[in-house]
Design a protein around this motif. Structure first.
Motif, PDB file in Angstrom:
ATOM      1  N   SER A 107      -4.003   1.849  -9.062  1.00  0.00           N
ATOM      2  CA  SER A 107      -3.889   0.650  -8.873  1.00  0.00           C
ATOM      3  C   SER A 107      -3.484  -0.307 -10.017  1.00  0.00           C
ATOM      4  O   SER A 107      -2.887  -1.149 -10.076  1.00  0.00           O
ATOM      5  CB  SER A 107      -4.933   0.026  -8.070  1.00  0.00           C
TER       6      SER A 107
ATOM      7  N   ARG B  29      -7.041  -9.364  -6.965  1.00  0.00           N
ATOM      8  CA  ARG B  29      -5.719  -8.763  -7.665  1.00  0.00           C
ATOM      9  C   ARG B  29      -5.373  -9.707  -8.815  1.00  0.00           C
ATOM     10  O   ARG B  29      -5.049  -9.207  -9.784  1.00  0.00           O
ATOM     11  CB  ARG B  29      -4.640  -8.864  -6.556  1.00  0.00           C
TER      12      ARG B  29
ATOM     13  N   HIS C  70       0.855  -1.157  -0.055  1.00  0.00           N
ATOM     14  CA  HIS C  70       0.212   0.030   0.194  1.00  0.00           C
ATOM     15  C   HIS C  70       1.029   1.269  -0.081  1.00  0.00           C
ATOM     16  O   HIS C  70       0.551   2.188  -0.788  1.00  0.00           O
ATOM     17  CB  HIS C  70      -0.934  -0.053   1.288  1.00  0.00           C
TER      18      HIS C  70
ATOM     19  N   ILE D 260      -5.741   0.665  -1.745  1.00  0.00           N
ATOM     20  CA  ILE D 260      -5.177   1.164  -3.013  1.00  0.00           C
ATOM     21  C   ILE D 260      -3.614   0.953  -2.844  1.00  0.00           C
ATOM     22  O   ILE D 260      -3.038   1.190  -1.935  1.00  0.00           O
ATOM     23  CB  ILE D 260      -5.431   2.835  -3.097  1.00  0.00           C
ATOM     24  N   VAL D 261      -3.190   0.634  -4.036  1.00  0.00           N
ATOM     25  CA  VAL D 261      -1.820   0.333  -4.352  1.00  0.00           C
ATOM     26  C   VAL D 261      -1.342   1.575  -5.437  1.00  0.00           C
ATOM     27  O   VAL D 261      -1.263   0.977  -6.682  1.00  0.00           O
ATOM     28  CB  VAL D 261      -1.368  -1.076  -4.659  1.00  0.00           C
TER      29      VAL D 261
ATOM     30  N   MET E   6       2.889  -3.251  -6.145  1.00  0.00           N
ATOM     31  CA  MET E   6       1.846  -4.377  -6.408  1.00  0.00           C
ATOM     32  C   MET E   6       2.506  -5.744  -5.952  1.00  0.00           C
ATOM     33  O   MET E   6       2.094  -6.564  -5.259  1.00  0.00           O
ATOM     34  CB  MET E   6       1.374  -4.444  -7.717  1.00  0.00           C
TER      35      MET E   6
ATOM     36  N   GLN F 113      -0.469  -2.571 -10.771  1.00  0.00           N
ATOM     37  CA  GLN F 113      -0.535  -4.135 -11.477  1.00  0.00           C
ATOM     38  C   GLN F 113       0.326  -4.043 -12.823  1.00  0.00           C
ATOM     39  O   GLN F 113       1.055  -5.174 -12.874  1.00  0.00           O
ATOM     40  CB  GLN F 113      -2.067  -4.395 -11.631  1.00  0.00           C
TER      41      GLN F 113
END
Length: 303
Positions: free
Chosen positions: A267, A227, A150, A178-179, A186, A271
């Protein structure tokens, strides 16, 4: 496999509530799309206590904490990470109590060159802690667990006596976290999920919303699968020739509050950077952003 989110949360702003034998909670009145109903501040122990994530500087909230703790001694003020809904009140509370603040690096670049929760540049812990550190008081013992993802400096805290994890924003019951690069990562986040799963905690106490009490391992696995499902959706878009993150978000997050779409885009970027790191995706940009073009590298990955 969907995440069994917990949306029901019974509380009253400013009221101290005993939520377990060793944990009390006071919720700050700072609701929003990222904070749910507000920041839940945890008080661990009795008599001599630790306080986790004091939250924002709001006069009523600060007074509520003072009232809850007026007859006790705060020995430690702990911070999971330096975001503005977690750490701003940490130093004022520690100054009032005459104790120190404890966190990983906040507000400055880390050794990896990451930002280190620049969202709250005003906070720097008195004592920097990480994996293997133990914080204790009468009747309570807390293990520090580094959980980057995060943010690069995120910490969770394990309460040994209750086999409980105070999970900050790493795992929440009401929503995914949220990342957002460059601070969020991630690949680190997925590794940190496994790290917490392997501790086999009986309960998770997130900073926002209700605790995760039922099938903690299954909840974390659903978090991970979510995810992976997002990653599969990204790969599908890339293979179809859709290279822009904002266009992906429009379809992937069609059922999500549009106020959250910018965060969702971050995010997705996180990813995407994981896929770049793993060698499955490439981009011509040295420092990729949400507006960058990404290209699927054929035959590299099945998804």
């Amino acid at each position: 496999m969907g995440i069994p989110f917990i949306k029901e949360f019974d509380f009253e702003y400013g009221k101290v509530e005993q939520v377990s034998p060793l944990i009390r909670r006071v919720v700050a009145n700072n609701p929003g799309p990222f904070t749910f109903v507000g920041t839940g501040v945890y008080i661990i122990g009795h008599g001599e206590v630790a306080v986790l994530d004091p939250g924002p500087v709001l006069d009523e909230h600060f007074e509520a904490l003072k009232a809850a703790l007026k007859d006790e001694t705060i020995t430690h003020v702990l911070v999971s990470h330096g975001h503005s809904d977690h750490s701003p009140l940490a130093q004022p509370l520690a100054d009032w109590a005459g104790c120190k603040t404890y966190a990983k690096n906040c507000g400055v670049p880390t050794a990896k060159g990451e930002l280190g929760s620049a969202d709250d540049l005003g906070f720097m812990p008195d004592v920097k802690v990480g994996d293997g550190d133990v914080i204790s008081g009468p009747g309570w013992t807390i293990d520090v667990i580094e959980t980057p993802g995060h943010t690069s400096n995120h910490l969770c805290f394990g309460l040994r006596e209750e086999n409980a994890c105070l999970s900050g924003d790493h795992i929440m019951g009401w929503s995914t976290t949220i990342v957002a690069p460059p601070d969020g990562n991630m690949a680190d986040y997925m590794r940190s999920l496994t790290k917490i799963e392997e501790h086999n905690f009986d309960i998770l106490w997130p900073t926002h919303g209700a605790p995760v009490r039922e099938d903690v391992k299954g909840f974390i696995q659903a978090y991970r699968q979510h995810r992976l499902d997002r990653e599969a959706a990204i790969v599908k878009h890339l293979k179809a020739g859709e290279t822009k993150i904002p266009r992906m978000v429009e379809t992937m997050y069609a059922d999500v509050d549009k106020r959250l779409h910018p965060a969702a885009a971050m995010s997705v970027l996180g990813q995407m950077l994981k896929l770049v790191e793993e060698g499955y995706v490439e981009t011509p940009d040295a420092q990729p952003t949400v507006r960058s073009d990404f290209t699927w590298k054929a035959l590299q990955k099945t998804a």
